[in-house]
Design a protein around this motif. Structure first.
Motif, short mmCIF file in Angstrom:
data_model
loop_
_atom_site.label_atom_id
_atom_site.label_comp_id
_atom_site.label_asym_id
_atom_site.label_seq_id
_atom_site.Cartn_x
_atom_site.Cartn_y
_atom_site.Cartn_z
N ALA A 74 0.83 -1.20 0.00
CA ALA A 74 0.00 0.00 0.00
C ALA A 74 0.87 1.25 0.00
CB ALA A 74 -0.94 -0.01 1.20
N GLU A 75 1.91 1.27 0.83
CA GLU A 75 2.83 2.41 0.87
C GLU A 75 3.46 2.63 -0.51
OE1 GLU A 75 5.72 1.64 3.91
OE2 GLU A 75 4.38 2.30 5.51
N GLN A 76 3.92 1.56 -1.14
CA GLN A 76 4.56 1.68 -2.45
C GLN A 76 3.56 2.17 -3.51
OE1 GLN A 76 7.90 1.46 -3.35
NE2 GLN A 76 8.01 1.55 -1.12
N ALA A 77 2.31 1.73 -3.42
CA ALA A 77 1.29 2.20 -4.37
C ALA A 77 1.08 3.70 -4.22
CB ALA A 77 -0.02 1.44 -4.16
N VAL A 78 1.04 4.20 -3.00
CA VAL A 78 0.84 5.64 -2.76
C VAL A 78 2.07 6.42 -3.20
CG1 VAL A 78 0.47 7.39 -0.97
CG2 VAL A 78 -0.89 5.28 -0.97
N PHE A 97 -4.77 -0.53 12.11
CA PHE A 97 -3.48 -1.20 12.06
C PHE A 97 -2.41 -0.32 12.69
CE2 PHE A 97 0.61 -2.20 10.06
CZ PHE A 97 0.68 -3.56 10.27
N ASP A 98 -2.30 0.94 12.23
CA ASP A 98 -1.21 1.81 12.65
C ASP A 98 -1.75 3.22 12.84
OD1 ASP A 98 1.38 2.55 13.24
OD2 ASP A 98 2.16 2.34 11.24
N GLY A 99 -1.12 4.22 12.30
CA GLY A 99 -1.58 5.60 12.42
C GLY A 99 -1.30 6.38 11.15
N VAL A 100 -1.32 7.69 11.26
CA VAL A 100 -1.08 8.55 10.11
C VAL A 100 0.42 8.65 9.84
CG1 VAL A 100 -1.30 10.92 9.24
CG2 VAL A 100 -3.15 9.89 10.56
N ARG A 101 0.78 8.65 8.56
CA ARG A 101 2.17 8.83 8.15
C ARG A 101 2.19 9.80 6.98
NH1 ARG A 101 4.48 2.71 7.50
NH2 ARG A 101 3.45 1.83 9.30
N ILE A 102 3.28 10.51 6.84
CA ILE A 102 3.57 11.28 5.64
C ILE A 102 4.74 10.57 4.97
CG2 ILE A 102 4.29 13.49 4.67
CD1 ILE A 102 1.47 13.56 5.92
N LEU A 103 4.54 10.11 3.74
CA LEU A 103 5.55 9.34 3.03
C LEU A 103 6.36 10.27 2.13
CD1 LEU A 103 3.38 6.27 1.98
CD2 LEU A 103 4.80 6.52 4.02
N LYS A 104 7.67 10.27 2.30
CA LYS A 104 8.55 11.01 1.39
C LYS A 104 8.50 10.33 0.03
CE LYS A 104 10.93 13.87 4.19
NZ LYS A 104 11.10 15.27 4.02
N VAL A 105 8.44 11.09 -1.02
CA VAL A 105 8.40 10.55 -2.37
C VAL A 105 9.79 10.77 -2.98
CG1 VAL A 105 7.37 10.73 -4.66
CG2 VAL A 105 5.94 10.99 -2.62
N PRO A 106 10.51 9.68 -3.31
CA PRO A 106 11.83 9.82 -3.90
C PRO A 106 11.73 10.27 -5.35
CG PRO A 106 11.22 7.52 -3.87
CD PRO A 106 10.11 8.29 -3.15
N GLU A 107 12.87 10.57 -5.96
CA GLU A 107 12.88 11.01 -7.36
C GLU A 107 12.50 9.88 -8.31
OE1 GLU A 107 15.05 13.96 -8.70
OE2 GLU A 107 15.11 14.96 -6.78
N THR A 108 12.80 8.63 -7.93
CA THR A 108 12.42 7.46 -8.72
C THR A 108 11.91 6.38 -7.78
OG1 THR A 108 14.64 6.51 -8.61
CG2 THR A 108 14.15 7.89 -10.52
#
Length: 112
Positions: A74-78, A97-108
Motif C-alpha cells: 500500500a505504501e509503495q502504491a501511494v 493497524f497503525d496511524g497517520v504517516r507522511i511518506l517522502k516521495v523519492p525522485e524514482t
C-alpha cells in the motif's frame, strides 16, 4: 486495515491532473487492491520544511480496504502515485493497524 490517501487534483506547479489521469489512478488502486472509495474532495495546506514552500492542495480523499499484511504494498502504491504526479510527499493514513504517516516521495521508484 483501511488506508486513506489524498490524490492531488493539481501538480505542485499548479497544472491540473486530468480527469482521465485521476480515473486511471483510481483504476490502478481498485485493480491492485480489489476496491477503492472516493470519500470526498479536500482542501489542505502543508509547508515543505526542507524548502519552506507553502502548498495548498485540492485532493480526492480515497480509501482502500485490504489485508494488513499488504501495508508495504500500500505504501509503495501511494508513493508511485506521488511519483506519477510529481509530488514531494503523500498523505498516508492507516486505520485499524497503525496511524497517520507522511511518506517522502523519492525522485524514482525504489525497486522491491
Amino acid at each position: 486495515m483501511k488506508f486513506i490517501t489524498l490524490i492531488p487534483t493539481c501538480r505542485n506547479d499548479g497544472s491540473p491532473v486530468s480527469e482521465a489521469e485521476q480515473q486511471a489512478i483510481l483504476a490502478d488502486l481498485w485493480q491492485q487492491f480489489g476496491g477503492v472509495t472516493v470519500e470526498s474532495t479536500a482542501t489542505g495546506h502543508w509547508l515543505d520544511t526542507e524548502g519552506g514552500q507553502h502548498y495548498q492542495d485540492q485532493s480526492l480523499k480515497v480509501s482502500v480496504a485490504c489485508d494488513s499484511a499488504r501495508i508495504a504494498e500500500a505504501e509503495q502504491a501511494v508513493i508511485a502515485i506521488g511519483l506519477r504526479l510529481g509530488q514531494k510527499a503523500m498523505y498516508f493514513e492507516v486505520q485499524y493497524f497503525d496511524g497517520v504517516r507522511i511518506l517522502k516521495v523519492p525522485e524514482t521508484l525504489i525497486p522491491e
